[in-house]
Motif scaffolding. Structure first.
Motif, PDB file in Angstrom:
ATOM      1  N   TRP A  23       0.810  -1.214   0.000  1.00 39.72           N
ATOM      2  CA  TRP A  23       0.000   0.000   0.000  1.00 39.72           C
ATOM      3  C   TRP A  23       0.846   1.267   0.000  1.00 39.72           C
ATOM      4  O   TRP A  23       0.358   2.331  -0.365  1.00 39.72           O
ATOM      5  N   SER A  26       1.071   3.691  -3.089  1.00 35.38           N
ATOM      6  CA  SER A  26       0.370   3.102  -4.226  1.00 35.38           C
ATOM      7  C   SER A  26      -0.787   3.980  -4.683  1.00 35.38           C
ATOM      8  O   SER A  26      -1.259   4.865  -3.968  1.00 35.38           O
ATOM      9  N   ASP A  27      -1.272   3.724  -5.903  1.00 36.15           N
ATOM     10  CA  ASP A  27      -2.435   4.437  -6.410  1.00 36.15           C
ATOM     11  C   ASP A  27      -3.656   4.137  -5.555  1.00 36.15           C
ATOM     12  O   ASP A  27      -4.522   5.000  -5.365  1.00 36.15           O
ATOM     13  N   ARG A  28      -3.751   2.916  -5.027  1.00 33.60           N
ATOM     14  CA  ARG A  28      -4.882   2.564  -4.154  1.00 33.60           C
ATOM     15  C   ARG A  28      -4.875   3.405  -2.888  1.00 33.60           C
ATOM     16  O   ARG A  28      -5.922   3.866  -2.417  1.00 33.60           O
ATOM     17  N   LEU A  30      -3.457   6.379  -2.602  1.00 31.00           N
ATOM     18  CA  LEU A  30      -3.769   7.744  -3.008  1.00 31.00           C
ATOM     19  C   LEU A  30      -5.270   7.937  -3.135  1.00 31.00           C
ATOM     20  O   LEU A  30      -5.827   8.946  -2.687  1.00 31.00           O
ATOM     21  N   GLU A  31      -5.955   6.988  -3.721  1.00 31.41           N
ATOM     22  CA  GLU A  31      -7.409   7.078  -3.850  1.00 31.41           C
ATOM     23  C   GLU A  31      -8.084   7.118  -2.483  1.00 31.41           C
ATOM     24  O   GLU A  31      -9.069   7.844  -2.278  1.00 31.41           O
ATOM     25  N   GLU A  52      -7.216  15.934  -8.289  1.00 33.57           N
ATOM     26  CA  GLU A  52      -6.047  16.561  -8.910  1.00 33.57           C
ATOM     27  C   GLU A  52      -5.239  17.356  -7.894  1.00 33.57           C
ATOM     28  O   GLU A  52      -4.011  17.302  -7.865  1.00 33.57           O
ATOM     29  N   ARG A  55      -3.373  15.023  -5.293  1.00 36.82           N
ATOM     30  CA  ARG A  55      -2.247  14.358  -5.968  1.00 36.82           C
ATOM     31  C   ARG A  55      -1.095  15.347  -6.183  1.00 36.82           C
ATOM     32  O   ARG A  55       0.065  15.044  -5.893  1.00 36.82           O
ATOM     33  N   GLU A  59       2.627  15.235  -4.337  1.00 34.07           N
ATOM     34  CA  GLU A  59       3.816  15.098  -5.165  1.00 34.07           C
ATOM     35  C   GLU A  59       4.744  16.301  -5.051  1.00 34.07           C
ATOM     36  O   GLU A  59       5.933  16.200  -5.349  1.00 34.07           O
ATOM     37  N   LYS A  66       5.847   9.218  -0.854  1.00 38.97           N
ATOM     38  CA  LYS A  66       5.875   7.762  -0.960  1.00 38.97           C
ATOM     39  C   LYS A  66       6.923   7.157  -0.033  1.00 38.97           C
ATOM     40  O   LYS A  66       6.844   5.977   0.314  1.00 38.97           O
TER      41      LYS A  66
END
Length: 314
Positions: A23, A26-28, A30-31, A52, A55, A59, A66
């Motif tokens: 996890w 991961s994109d999961r 982030l969602e 948007e 994210r 970043e 991460k």
């Protein structure tokens, strides 16, 4: 982050729990964070509420989110998480989160805070979290940690179309005798006096107002009497971060002139295709300032509160 790295948190009720490596970042995940951010009761004020925006802000952190994020999963699903960003110059860390339900933050909030502190350089002495006043889980966690709440701030927004309209009046509406210009290196001593008096525990130093922000100053009778400072955030939105006027020069149109000028600067610096709003926050006790912003078209979008603690107290 290498596959061999593992992390563990210890819950008072459940004992050591290994974090689910799949996890982390991961994109999961982030969602899931985006879903938490969409609810004032589970979001942090440091990030936006749109997919948007969240994210882009994550970043854009000084440290890779991460690498700093820690997430607790139950039956393969995230229940609580945090990430952290820090800056040695103000010796402060800003903790993103904790995300999760009230019960999850009650269980995992303190272990997650400890996991954030473990990552910090020795120079970092102050830690902060911030959220909507409706985020009671964050408030309860801060109370358990012994962190002090800040005053309530009102987050205000101005749609870009209205910002363009008021910016067009920047020079026309300026009272006689007031000059507004970009801040210069030689302004730093006076700028520092105003900044440190109005914002003694700010997340940006006086020097950073010149190096990281768009900053304008007001000159009245050959004296620098105020400044306004802002920046374009990673989500493409414009933020007015700081405004201060010498008390002796107030009620003469200085503050209004500064706000109009910094809005004009921000509009010029922004990506027109991404910019939708100009943002600022104002302390609840600053009724005259709030009235000024409302007169320019700003509307209150949220009520937020920060919580601050020392490293030794975490």
């Amino acid at each position: 982050m290498s596959d061999s790295e593992t992390f563990a948190l210890t819950s008072p009720a459940e004992g050591p729990v290994a974090l689910n490596q799949s996890w982390l970042g991961s994109d999961r995940l982030l969602e899931w964070i985006i879903a938490c951010q969409s609810d004032p009761a589970t979001g942090t004020a440091y990030l936006g509420g749109t997919a948007e925006g969240v994210r882009a802000e994550l970043e854009g952190l000084d440290q890779d989110w991460k690498d700093t994020v820690r997430v607790v999963t139950v039956q393969g699903q995230p229940v609580a998480a945090c990430a952290v960003e820090w800056d040695e110059e103000p010796a402060t860390a800003w903790i993103q989160g904790p995300w999760g339900s009230e019960d999850a933050v009650e269980t995992w909030g303190e272990p997650l805070m400890a996991a954030m502190v473990e990552q910090l350089p020795a120079e970092i002495t102050t830690l902060e979290i911030c959220g909507e006043v409706r985020n009671s889980a964050m408030a309860d966690l801060a109370d358990r940690l012994g962190w002090q709440p800040t005053e309530v701030n009102h987050a205000m927004v101005l749609p870009v179309e209205d910002a363009q309209s008021v910016a067009a009046r920047s020079s026309v509406d300026r009272p006689a005798g007031i000059t507004v210009r970009n801040a210069l290196e030689q302004d730093l001593p006076r700028l520092a006096t105003l900044h440190e008096s109005e914002f003694p525990e700010a997340y940006a130093t006086s020097a950073q107002l010149l190096s990281r922000h768009l900053t304008v100053v007001a000159v009245l009778d050959e004296a620098l009497v105020g400044y306004a400072s802002g920046q374009i955030q990673d989500d493409g939105q414009a933020y007015i971060d700081f405004t201060a006027v010498d008390p002796a020069a107030r009620r003469r149109g200085v503050g209004r002139s500064l706000i109009l000028a910094v809005i004009e600067q921000l509009l010029q610096a922004a990506d027109a295709e991404r910019l939708t709003q100009v943002h600022l926050t104002v302390r609840e006790e600053k009724a005259p300032a709030q009235a000024l912003y409302e007169s320019l078209g700003f509307r209150t979008d949220a009520a937020i509160r920060g919580y601050r603690g020392t490293r030794s107290g975490s």
